[in-house]
Design an enzyme around this catalytic site. Structure first.
Site, PDB file in Angstrom:
ATOM      1  N   HIS A 118      15.018   0.195   9.815  1.00  0.00           N
ATOM      2  CA  HIS A 118      13.609   0.049  10.765  1.00  0.00           C
ATOM      3  C   HIS A 118      14.215   0.978  12.274  1.00  0.00           C
ATOM      4  O   HIS A 118      13.576   0.843  13.149  1.00  0.00           O
ATOM      5  CB  HIS A 118      13.805  -1.192  11.372  1.00  0.00           C
ATOM      6  CG  HIS A 118      13.241  -2.273  10.204  1.00  0.00           C
ATOM      7  ND1 HIS A 118      13.250  -3.661  10.159  1.00  0.00           N
ATOM      8  CD2 HIS A 118      12.265  -1.978   9.128  1.00  0.00           C
ATOM      9  CE1 HIS A 118      12.846  -4.158   8.973  1.00  0.00           C
ATOM     10  NE2 HIS A 118      12.194  -3.064   8.467  1.00  0.00           N
ATOM     11  N   CYS A 148       7.898  12.101  28.444  1.00  0.00           N
ATOM     12  CA  CYS A 148       8.671  12.967  27.806  1.00  0.00           C
ATOM     13  C   CYS A 148       8.738  13.925  28.671  1.00  0.00           C
ATOM     14  O   CYS A 148       7.950  14.735  29.363  1.00  0.00           O
ATOM     15  CB  CYS A 148       7.710  13.591  26.600  1.00  0.00           C
ATOM     16  SG  CYS A 148       8.268  15.380  25.856  1.00  0.00           S
TER      17      CYS A 148
END
Ligand code: APR
Ligand code: ZN
Length: 244
Positions: A118, A148
């Site tokens: 996961h 970002c």
């Protein structure tokens, strides 16, 4: 109730051991499990906080849960159970860990072959330009959410949200191990989330042995488990290691 000596003999006799782990192995590291009375999903509805649609439509809200999860993960250290699996690899018996957990604690404990089914919460990824940056205490303080540095878009932990697919490479590697192992330890998982929960059934269908450790019975226990230990992973695993 399983017999630790018998399981230790099984490991010595059969060799190729793989561990399939869930949140229960990290419970003793202070990381909440998802289901059960104190589970994370009791506090946060997974459809509102852990589904990719929720993340895309309201990243600020989802990052409230992610910030809490990030703090817990950054503060956590491996449990005696994580260290026992690292020991089992060092002794040459454990060939891989397939984990559903995203806390990265198997690596911290020293295991080298870890399949993160996961993903891993210790990395953040940009959904626009795919830049990956490590999770840090600083970056999670950025409000309303971490961005970002390259394209200023929202960053997401590199984990599989509900509604997302399993990383193809991890899926293939996990199936490879499921098809090679002679003994599968199923540790601290409720066995209700697919496709991860298929793995023990694949192993059983090949006639390999299933050793389950859990504080409560699961769908595996009465159907495919050969040796069941009711208790905590941190208590049971070191006891098995004593015989190896
Ligand atoms: N030792 C062993 N088992 C334990 C312990 C412990 N100390 N504490 C709890 N458990 C068991 C519980 O009885 C339960 O069966 O661990 C299991 C935890 O189940 P879940 O919280 O459902 O975690 P998991 O099975 O890993 O969930 C699978 O669901 O939400 C998604 O992506 C998430 O990877 C997660 C997946
Ligand atoms: Zn970017």
């Amino acid at each position: 109730m399983g017999d630790v000596k018998k399981v230790a003999d099984l490991i010595k006799e059969k060799g190729y051991v793989v561990a399939f782990t869930g949140a229960g192995i990290s419970a003793d590291s202070g990381i909440p499990t998802f289901r059960g009375s104190q589970g994370l999903w009791e506090k946060y509805d997974p459809m509102e906080y852990a589904h990719i649609r929720a993340f895309n439509s309201n990243p600020e809200k989802v990052w409230m849960m992610l910030r809490e999860m990030s703090q817990v993960i950054l503060d956590a250290s491996p449990s005696p159970a994580h260290y026992a699996l690292s020991e089992l690899e060092k002794k040459g018996f454990l060939k891989a860990v397939i984990t559903q957990n995203v806390d990265g604690l198997h690596y911290v404990a020293g295991n080298t072959k870890v399949i993160e089914y996961h993903g891993n919460h210790r990395w953040l990824v940009c959904l626009s330009c795919s830049k990956r940056v490590p999770l840090t205490r600083d970056i999670i303080t950025v409000l309303p959410y971490p961005r970002c540095e390259k394209c200023n878009n929202v960053l997401k932990p590199d984990v599989v949200f509900f509604g997302e697919g399993i990383p193809m490479l991890e899926m293939i590697r996990a199936n490879e191990e499921a098809n090679k192992c002679n003994v599968l330890f199923v540790i601290g998982t409720s066995g209700v989330v697919y496709p991860a929960a298929e793995i023990p059934y694949i192993v059983k269908s090949r006639g390999a042995a299933i050793v389950e450790i859990n504080t409560t019975p699961t769908p595996f226990t009465s159907s495919i488990t050969d040796y069941y230990f009711e208790g905590t992973a941190s208590d049971i695993l070191p006891k098995i290691l004593e015989h190896l």
